[in-house]
Scaffold this motif. Structure first.
Motif, PDB file in Angstrom:
ATOM      1  N   GLY A   9      43.732  24.117  15.324  1.00 20.01           N
ATOM      2  CA  GLY A   9      43.076  24.929  15.993  1.00 20.01           C
ATOM      3  C   GLY A   9      43.977  25.941  16.793  1.00 20.01           C
ATOM      4  N   GLY A  10      43.465  27.173  17.047  1.00 19.62           N
ATOM      5  CA  GLY A  10      44.099  27.916  18.137  1.00 19.62           C
ATOM      6  C   GLY A  10      43.674  29.332  18.234  1.00 19.62           C
ATOM      7  N   LEU A  11      44.395  30.227  18.796  1.00 16.88           N
ATOM      8  CA  LEU A  11      43.913  31.590  18.811  1.00 16.88           C
ATOM      9  C   LEU A  11      44.693  32.212  17.700  1.00 16.88           C
ATOM     10  CD1 LEU A  11      42.893  33.936  20.705  1.00 16.88           C
ATOM     11  CD2 LEU A  11      44.982  34.006  21.927  1.00 16.88           C
ATOM     12  N   VAL A  12      43.812  33.209  17.067  1.00 20.08           N
ATOM     13  CA  VAL A  12      44.113  33.924  15.766  1.00 20.08           C
ATOM     14  C   VAL A  12      43.310  35.191  15.886  1.00 20.08           C
ATOM     15  CG1 VAL A  12      44.572  32.072  14.333  1.00 20.08           C
ATOM     16  CG2 VAL A  12      42.403  33.053  14.454  1.00 20.08           C
ATOM     17  N   GLN A  13      43.815  36.220  15.459  1.00 18.41           N
ATOM     18  CA  GLN A  13      43.141  37.566  15.177  1.00 18.41           C
ATOM     19  C   GLN A  13      42.178  37.640  14.121  1.00 18.41           C
ATOM     20  OE1 GLN A  13      46.363  40.667  15.037  1.00 18.41           O
ATOM     21  NE2 GLN A  13      45.887  41.008  17.270  1.00 18.41           N
ATOM     22  N   ALA A  14      41.046  38.351  14.372  1.00 18.64           N
ATOM     23  CA  ALA A  14      40.164  38.456  13.511  1.00 18.64           C
ATOM     24  C   ALA A  14      40.841  39.098  12.195  1.00 18.64           C
ATOM     25  CB  ALA A  14      39.101  39.627  13.783  1.00 18.64           C
ATOM     26  N   GLY A  15      40.360  38.530  11.069  1.00 17.66           N
ATOM     27  CA  GLY A  15      40.883  38.507   9.517  1.00 17.66           C
ATOM     28  C   GLY A  15      42.149  37.601   9.188  1.00 17.66           C
ATOM     29  N   ALA A  16      42.434  36.929  10.268  1.00 12.51           N
ATOM     30  CA  ALA A  16      43.338  36.035  10.007  1.00 12.51           C
ATOM     31  C   ALA A  16      43.005  34.693   9.203  1.00 12.51           C
ATOM     32  CB  ALA A  16      44.148  35.399  11.156  1.00 12.51           C
ATOM     33  N   SER A  17      43.684  33.834   8.651  1.00 16.04           N
ATOM     34  CA  SER A  17      43.312  32.382   8.210  1.00 16.04           C
ATOM     35  C   SER A  17      43.789  31.431   8.913  1.00 16.04           C
ATOM     36  CB  SER A  17      43.806  32.161   6.831  1.00 16.04           C
ATOM     37  OG  SER A  17      43.445  33.392   5.837  1.00 16.04           O
ATOM     38  N   LEU A  18      43.135  30.163   8.916  1.00 14.08           N
ATOM     39  CA  LEU A  18      43.455  29.079   9.734  1.00 14.08           C
ATOM     40  C   LEU A  18      43.136  27.766   8.779  1.00 14.08           C
ATOM     41  CD1 LEU A  18      44.747  28.747  12.528  1.00 14.08           C
ATOM     42  CD2 LEU A  18      42.456  28.443  13.252  1.00 14.08           C
ATOM     43  N   ARG A  19      43.839  26.891   8.937  1.00 15.50           N
ATOM     44  CA  ARG A  19      43.631  25.362   8.343  1.00 15.50           C
ATOM     45  C   ARG A  19      43.457  24.525   9.429  1.00 15.50           C
ATOM     46  NH1 ARG A  19      46.407  21.869   3.577  1.00 15.50           N
ATOM     47  NH2 ARG A  19      44.759  22.829   2.224  1.00 15.50           N
ATOM     48  N   LEU A  20      42.375  23.751   9.358  1.00 12.67           N
ATOM     49  CA  LEU A  20      41.847  22.682  10.334  1.00 12.67           C
ATOM     50  C   LEU A  20      42.264  21.277   9.378  1.00 12.67           C
ATOM     51  CD1 LEU A  20      38.681  23.590  12.109  1.00 12.67           C
ATOM     52  CD2 LEU A  20      41.071  24.238  12.598  1.00 12.67           C
ATOM     53  N   SER A  21      42.774  20.389  10.060  1.00 19.89           N
ATOM     54  CA  SER A  21      42.879  19.138   9.580  1.00 19.89           C
ATOM     55  C   SER A  21      42.178  17.804  10.269  1.00 19.89           C
ATOM     56  CB  SER A  21      44.424  18.780   9.587  1.00 19.89           C
ATOM     57  OG  SER A  21      45.272  19.640   8.832  1.00 19.89           O
ATOM     58  N   CYS A  22      41.621  17.041   9.461  1.00 12.37           N
ATOM     59  CA  CYS A  22      41.175  15.954  10.234  1.00 12.37           C
ATOM     60  C   CYS A  22      41.788  14.471   9.760  1.00 12.37           C
ATOM     61  CB  CYS A  22      39.384  15.882   9.996  1.00 12.37           C
ATOM     62  SG  CYS A  22      38.632  14.482  10.363  1.00 12.37           S
ATOM     63  N   ALA A  23      42.445  14.023  10.432  1.00 10.29           N
ATOM     64  CA  ALA A  23      42.898  12.502   9.952  1.00 10.29           C
ATOM     65  C   ALA A  23      42.059  11.418  10.539  1.00 10.29           C
ATOM     66  CB  ALA A  23      44.364  12.572  10.925  1.00 10.29           C
ATOM     67  N   ALA A  24      41.648  10.816   9.401  1.00  8.18           N
ATOM     68  CA  ALA A  24      40.751   9.586   9.395  1.00  8.18           C
ATOM     69  C   ALA A  24      41.409   8.056   9.326  1.00  8.18           C
ATOM     70  CB  ALA A  24      39.707   9.884   8.199  1.00  8.18           C
ATOM     71  N   SER A  25      41.000   7.394  10.143  1.00  6.03           N
ATOM     72  CA  SER A  25      41.572   5.956  10.123  1.00  6.03           C
ATOM     73  C   SER A  25      40.831   5.056  10.445  1.00  6.03           C
ATOM     74  CB  SER A  25      43.014   6.097  10.955  1.00  6.03           C
ATOM     75  OG  SER A  25      42.506   6.402  12.323  1.00  6.03           O
ATOM     76  N   GLY A  26      40.927   3.668  10.419  1.00  7.82           N
ATOM     77  CA  GLY A  26      40.154   2.787  11.002  1.00  7.82           C
ATOM     78  C   GLY A  26      39.289   1.908   9.898  1.00  7.82           C
ATOM     79  N   ARG A  27      39.050   2.463   8.739  1.00  7.28           N
ATOM     80  CA  ARG A  27      38.020   2.045   7.938  1.00  7.28           C
ATOM     81  C   ARG A  27      38.313   2.525   6.547  1.00  7.28           C
ATOM     82  NH1 ARG A  27      32.577   1.547   8.227  1.00  7.28           N
ATOM     83  NH2 ARG A  27      32.714   1.380   5.928  1.00  7.28           N
ATOM     84  N   SER A  28      37.669   2.153   5.589  1.00  2.00           N
ATOM     85  CA  SER A  28      37.702   2.683   4.308  1.00  2.00           C
ATOM     86  C   SER A  28      36.298   3.697   4.235  1.00  2.00           C
ATOM     87  CB  SER A  28      37.269   1.734   3.270  1.00  2.00           C
ATOM     88  OG  SER A  28      36.892   2.400   1.907  1.00  2.00           O
ATOM     89  N   PHE A  29      36.733   4.797   3.768  1.00  2.00           N
ATOM     90  CA  PHE A  29      35.561   5.864   3.981  1.00  2.00           C
ATOM     91  C   PHE A  29      35.082   6.278   2.368  1.00  2.00           C
ATOM     92  CE2 PHE A  29      35.761   7.194   8.154  1.00  2.00           C
ATOM     93  CZ  PHE A  29      37.153   6.996   8.358  1.00  2.00           C
ATOM     94  N   SER A  30      35.251   5.103   1.476  1.00  2.00           N
ATOM     95  CA  SER A  30      34.480   5.197   0.311  1.00  2.00           C
ATOM     96  C   SER A  30      33.066   5.093   0.392  1.00  2.00           C
ATOM     97  CB  SER A  30      34.999   4.008  -0.620  1.00  2.00           C
ATOM     98  OG  SER A  30      34.311   3.987  -1.641  1.00  2.00           O
TER      99      SER A  30
END
Length: 120
Positions: A9-30
């Motif tokens: 996340g962060g501060l961006v200007q309108a029209g820009a692109s951004l990639r969010l990530s979610c790191a998952a741990s602690g179990r199988s997510f199958s």
């Protein structure tokens, strides 16, 4: 202990692109669906954005973002992504990652959220 940790996340200007990530741990997510939600300023509820099947990779989007946002996952890295394009002022929110069993009624696990602010 299951953990979902958002970043990007962060501060961006309108029209820009951004990639969010979610790191998952602690179990199988199958068998789980990994979803992205957001909570806009002043709103109590979190709005659904997109979900991806951890096992098969099938996706589903809210109509409001399906033309601009893309959800994906990297099973080897146990990470889910949300690529956001042509960001608008109304995209300003806290973005949350969540995990729930496919076919279940609830998302069992939630991250702490990452702030996205879009400026003009």
């Amino acid at each position: 202990q299951v953990q979902l940790v958002e970043s990007g996340g962060g501060l961006v200007q309108a029209g820009a692109s951004l990639r969010l990530s979610c790191a998952a741990s602690g179990r199988s997510f199958s068998g789980y669906g990994m979803g992205w939600f957001r909570q806009a300023p002043g709103k109590k509820e979190r709005d659904f954005l997109a979900v991806i099947s951890w096992s098969g990779g099938s996706t589903y989007y809210a109509d409001s973002v399906k033309d601009r946002f893309t959800i994906s996952r990297d099973v080897a890295k146990k990470t889910v992504y949300l690529d956001m394009n042509r960001l608008e002022l109304d995209d300003t929110a806290i973005y949350y990652c969540a995990a729930g069993l496919v076919g279940g009624e609830l998302y069992e696990y939630w991250g702490q959220g990452t702030q996205v602010t879009v400026s003009s």
